[in-house]
Design a protein around this motif. Structure first.
Motif: not given
Length: 230
Positions: A144-151
């Motif tokens: 997942v990318p850092v500092e990105a909202p992940v659902r």
């Protein structure tokens, strides 16, 4: 990642986990103060220092031990409700990943990309390389990318599972025929380990979860290479 002789929680890797740690310390201090006060009163009464009419039969003391617990409950409930709201709120996620539990492995589907799906199996002990963790490493990590909202949409194919990563402050049951969701923001790059937290069968302890948080540029390169290899 946990370390030997660790007493407290793992280091927080998301804003929600940081709030959970603060709330834990807040509640623990309240419990400590209550325990100290009760212990003092018990010792004082046993030693006959405060055994008097005020303690044994008093309208004032009844008012105090009615109002004081109510105030304590409010001090615990308000920050608790705030954290529950933060954990449930999912505003415009940048990435959606579907995690499906199987007996006994996880499969991931990146719904924002076509054909980006893979299974994640635990690496057997005999195949581990130096530096890898036994019973925690997998052959394909969830990136997942850092500092990105992940659902994360969590479900299961066969029995109950639970998708849990302590450092990110997420834990969601995977129920067959039901789609649950949980969100997190990885606040720093790193590799974060978790395990199925539902007793799902004989190999329950052999379906770990590994989330790797990387900068956005590295995440885009990973998606391209994964799609080309598919």
């Amino acid at each position: 990642m946990a370390y030997p002789s660790q007493i407290g929680f793992q280091d927080a890797a998301s804003p929600v986990m940081e709030e959970l740690l603060y709330f834990h310390d807040h509640a623990l201090m309240i419990v400590f103060l209550i325990s100290t006060l009760v212990l003092y009163i018990i010792v004082a009464m046993v030693t006959a220092k405060v055994t008097n009419k005020f303690i044994l039969d008093s309208q004032e003391i009844e008012i105090i031990w009615t109002i004081l617990p109510a105030a304590i409950l409010i001090l615990i409930a308000l920050p608790s409700l705030r954290i529950l709201y933060l954990m449930d709120e999912i505003n415009d996620p940048h990435l959606t990943v579907k995690a499906i539990g199987h007996q006994w492995y996880w499969s991931y589907e990146y719904t924002d990309y076509d054909d980006l799906t893979f299974d994640s199996y635990m690496i057997p002990t005999q195949d581990l390389t130096p530096g890898q963790f036994r019973l925690l490493e997998v052959d394909h990590r969830m990136v997942v990318p850092v500092e990105a909202p992940v659902r994360v949409l969590v479900s299961a194919e066969d029995v109950l599972h639970s998708w849990a990563v302590p450092s990110l402050g997420v834990k969601m049951d995977a129920v067959p025929g039901r789609l649950n969701q949980v969100a997190f923001i990885a606040s720093r790059p790193g590799v974060f380990y978790g395990q199925c937290s539902e007793i799902c069968g004989a190999n329950h302890s052999f379906m770990p979860i590994v989330v790797e948080a990387v900068p956005l540029e590295h995440f885009e390169n990973w998606t391209l290479s994964t799609l080309q290899d598919a």
